[in-house]
Design an enzyme around this catalytic site. Structure first.
Site, PDB file in Angstrom:
ATOM      1  N   ASP A 481      86.973  37.091  52.820  1.00 29.30           N
ATOM      2  CA  ASP A 481      86.921  35.657  52.498  1.00 29.30           C
ATOM      3  C   ASP A 481      87.405  35.405  51.067  1.00 29.30           C
ATOM      4  OD1 ASP A 481      86.327  32.979  52.829  1.00 29.30           O
ATOM      5  OD2 ASP A 481      84.246  33.299  53.439  1.00 29.30           O
ATOM      6  N   ASP A 551      87.310  26.408  58.971  1.00 30.73           N
ATOM      7  CA  ASP A 551      85.856  26.333  59.088  1.00 30.73           C
ATOM      8  C   ASP A 551      85.451  25.262  60.088  1.00 30.73           C
ATOM      9  OD1 ASP A 551      85.151  28.376  57.494  1.00 30.73           O
ATOM     10  OD2 ASP A 551      84.615  27.170  55.746  1.00 30.73           O
TER      11      ASP A 551
HETATM   12  C1  DGJ Z   1      83.719  30.421  54.396  1.00 36.75           C
HETATM   13  C2  DGJ Z   1      84.151  30.965  55.724  1.00 36.75           C
HETATM   14  O1  DGJ Z   1      85.271  30.298  56.195  1.00 36.75           O
HETATM   15  C3  DGJ Z   1      82.974  30.855  56.688  1.00 36.75           C
HETATM   16  O2  DGJ Z   1      83.360  31.241  57.960  1.00 36.75           O
HETATM   17  C4  DGJ Z   1      81.871  31.723  56.159  1.00 36.75           C
HETATM   18  O3  DGJ Z   1      82.275  33.057  56.155  1.00 36.75           O
HETATM   19  C5  DGJ Z   1      81.485  31.267  54.771  1.00 36.75           C
HETATM   20  N1  DGJ Z   1      82.618  31.193  53.896  1.00 36.75           N
HETATM   21  C6  DGJ Z   1      80.465  32.201  54.184  1.00 36.75           C
HETATM   22  O4  DGJ Z   1      80.198  31.916  52.887  1.00 36.75           O
END
Ligand code: DGJ
Length: 742
Positions: A481, A551
């Site tokens: 991430d 997301d």
């Molecule tokens: C952003 C990601 O896109 C989510 O899927 C998740 O992993 C969160 N960060 C966790 O902090």
């Protein structure tokens, strides 16, 4: 076949593979002229009539005093410079201690090679000797004492040219590179072209945008230190009458994950100059004597089959020549991710229970997301402390992974390697590892700071931490991430004069870590992520064959996001999960069927708590999981066709057809129900074999490919208020997936 034809007399270079031709030449002043890019044309000994020479104006500056017709203002070029009569944006800008800007480059030589040279330290498409041919043109500027190498590759089986540039300092004084675009091409007929690009923001990535080209500069860019949610490093120019499936489209995609500029400059003579490369904003690279600088590459696609034809070329190229083994052919596991199920609130028991329940549904991989390390219970601490959170996981990750493996599932883990929380042991130990001047104000994003990946010791530290965990937890998957963009861009390890190198050095550090980990652990599947889809680019795809698309997991929002993403990227590279209803980003409730029907057209998974599901939903999920397992090879290898656009209407449709055309999966989605629908309820399909008879959904219903493509597949009966007895679908957010077997 000879893929690179050279007219030595006229100094013309013709790259062709029978489908496309790309032609350029050495101009009278020694620079390079652009002659043609498009559908393949027959070779001849002189193409110079393709250059326009009728339009210098009385106000044009001409290169030679005795030849007013030779004006760089109007000549179509391959790598333009400023200061010699061309007043459009230049591809290169240098600075020397003598005040030179690098506008004296002239042709010196060429070299042909089979296959495709690697770009050291950078992700790029690759090719074996029998898959592509390359040519490098060397130009020199004697005053600056620099050598410019423009490398072109033509793929034998794809309508693709790639371009990149290297600059070598052949003298002993430093040269400062302020701008070095990876490609520049002047295309004619700007008034007949429209520009397509992908724009958005967090949770709304890669929406399709179209604009007319009028004189002036049209650009997409990022100066965020990531390719970004906001603009994808992609531009296409489309004939005004081109459609999804017909007529000409030119696509340009930058294989890079940091600051970029993609620009179309339309001049007053109907020329569109398309340029792509590292964004010159704050860029300044100091090149010492004998040093070279290599740019990332641009992939240029020509399609005569509309936007969809362009997309299929990008997809097939990336599936075969960018994504690497074993993930080109390996099945991607169906995963369950605990993020939306628990957020930060979990312990080992809770996780094992989720995994157990998921394993009973046939799910193959359990991914533990954010919150397993340091003292992390929310997003204010512990990034950088890559050891177990003892409160949540007292027996450690090894114990957890063993328990997951015992359930017959693989184990995956979330990392955010590039970040550090001010509240962390790592920050206490190495406060100087962050980006930004230590005693000055620092700007925050999600309560975190960014580690200086331009420093070798930082990359090495993260490598050690991650490699150790991979080994001791038998890890199969990593979600990498990156939740904030870069501000206060300043490296404490670089001298003041070299701060202009920071952004590029940072992403080279990210690539180095990816390279070390993927080389040592080729069977670990990496999924890239940047707060959702903030770094969905071909640079990342080279290392991580799938990316968390957004997301936003809402099935309706995903129609646009996945449709837009498919303009460039293969659908099998898009992480797409079924999440809970109501959806956590939109509070919209859609059926479990519609959520899966959207997510099937990607790398499939779940992002919910299976323990909170009804028995009915669990039974539905078991069937979904089996369905995807049966068809994932088709999703991976097939040709993708967009049929109806969510950006234009209430209905979306797309399909994927196997290479042998004997199988297809069709997705149809209607966002809002409409009363007594006006249109005849059929869906016109694409890419099938006219003469094959297909059964639909394993029933007795049989249709020939020609009827399905020219008349259409009859959609199931929609509820209209009066046909309740035989209606098969209805309501908002409805969808159907058809499986066709020939
Ligand atoms: C952003 C990601 O896109 C989510 O899927 C998740 O992993 C969160 N960060 C966790 O902090």
């Amino acid at each position: 076949m000879n893929y690179i034809l050279i007219n030595e007399q006229t100094k013309e270079f013709h790259l062709t593979n029978g489908n496309i031709s790309y032609i350029f030449n050495v101009l009278k002043n020694g620079s390079l002229g652009q002659l043609y890019f498009g559908k393949a044309i027959k070779h001849r000994t002189d193409f110079s009539h393709f250059q326009r020479t009728d339009i210098p104006t009385a106000a044009s500056c001409h290169y030679f005093q005795d030849d007013p017709a030779f004006s760089l203002e109007t000549i179509r070029q391959e790598y333009p410079v400023y200061g010699k009569g061309d007043f459009r944006d230049a591809a290169i800008e240098l600075e020397t201690n003598e005040g030179r800007i690098g506008n004296g480059f002239i042709y010196k030589s060429y070299e042909i090679s089979q296959g495709k040279p690697n770009l050291k330290g950078l992700p790029a498409t690759y090719a074996k000797e029998n898959e592509a041919s390359s040519i490098t043109i060397t130009l020199i500027d004697e005053k600056v004492q620099a050598e410019l190498q423009l490398t072109y590759t033509i793929f034998h089986d794809f309508s693709v040219i790639t371009r990149s540039v290297a600059l070598r300092n052949s003298g002993s004084n430093p040269i400062y590179i302020k701008k070095l675009m990876s490609s520049s091409i002047d295309l004619p007929d700007a008034a007949d072209l429209r520009m397509i690009h992908l724009a958005g923001t967090w949770s709304r990535e890669r929406h399709l945008e179209k604009r007319d080209l009028v004189p002036g500069i049209h650009s997409v860019a990022s100066i965020r230190g990531a390719s970004s949610h906001h603009h994808n490093p992609f531009i296409a120019l489309m004939r005004k009458d081109a459609t999804e499936h017909d007529n000409e489209v030119y696509g340009f995609n930058f294989v890079y994950s940091s600051n970029f500029l993609g620009q179309v400059e339309v001049d007053h003579y109907d020329t569109a100059r398309v340029m792509m490369g590292i964004h010159p904003h704050q860029f300044k690279w100091q090149l010492e004597g004998e040093d070279s600088f290599q740019t990332p590459e641009v992939v240029m696609v020509y399609s005569e089959n509309g936007l969809n034809g362009m997309s299929q070329t990008f997809h097939n190229l990336y599936k075969n020549q960018l994504i690497r083994d074993p993930w080109k052919t390996e099945d991607r596991p169906i995963l369950i991710n605990n993020w939306e199920a628990t957020y930060f609130d979990f312990n080992e028991e809770k996780l094992v229970n989720i995994a157990k329940s998921a394993s009973e549904l046939g799910i193959e991989l359990f991914v533990l997301d954010d919150g397993w390390f340091g003292k992390r219970n929310d997003d204010t601490s512990s990034l950088g402390d890559w050891f177990e959170n003892e409160e949540k996981l007292p027996d450690g990750l090894t114990s957890l992974s063993e328990k997951i493996n015992k359930l017959g599932m693989e184990f995956g883990l979330w990392f955010e390697p590039e970040m550090v929380s001010p509240n962390s042991l790592l920050f206490e130990t190495h406060p100087d590892w962050i980006i930004g001047r230590p005693q000055e104000h620092l700007t925050f994003g999600r309560n975190q700071l960014v580690l200086d990946f331009s420093r070798e010791e930082v990359v090495e530290y993260l490598y050690e931490k991650m490699a150790t965990i991979i080994k001791r937890t038998n890890l199969s998957y990593i979600k990498w991430d990156m939740n904030r963009n870069i501000t206060d861009a300043f490296s404490n390890a670089l001298s003041y004069e070299k701060q202009g190198e920071f952004f590029h050095r940072y992403i080279l550090g990210v690539y180095t870590l990816y390279d070390k980990l993927t080389s040592e652990f080729p069977t670990v599947l990496f999924e890239s992520c940047a707060g959702g889809g903030g770094r969905f680019d071909p640079g990342m795809l080279y290392y991580a064959p799938q990316a968390w698309t957004s997301d936003d997991t809402d099935a309706v929002e995903r129609l646009k996001i996945q449709y837009g993403t498919s303009i460039v990227y293969p659908i099998y590279s898009m992480g797409s999960h079924v999440s809970a209803a109501p959806n956590h980003q939109t509070l919209r409730s859609t059926s479990i069927e519609t959520r899966a029907n959207t997510a099937y057209f990607g790398t499939f998974g779940y992002e919910l708590n299976p323990l909170e599901l009804s028995d009915e939903d669990r039974n539905v999920i078991k069937v979904q999981v089996e369905f995807y397992k049966t068809h994932r090879n088709l999703v991976r290898d097939g040709n993708f066709y967009r049929l109806q656009s969510p950006f234009e209407q209430n209905e979306t449709a797309w399909m994927i057809v196997s290479k042998d055309k004997k199988e297809a999966l069709v997705g149809y989605y209607k966002v809002l129900a409409t009363p007594t629908t006006k249109k005849h309820q059929v869906l016109t399909l694409k890419g099938l074999d006219e003469s094959i008879s297909y059964t639909i959904n394993g029933t007795e219903d049989i249709y020939y490919g020609d009827e399905l493509m020219y008349r259409g597949l009859p959609l199931s009966v929609e509820f209209n208020g009066a046909n309740g007895q035989h209606a098969e679908r209805g309501g908002d957010y409805q969808s159907i997936v058809y499986y066709l077997k020939g």
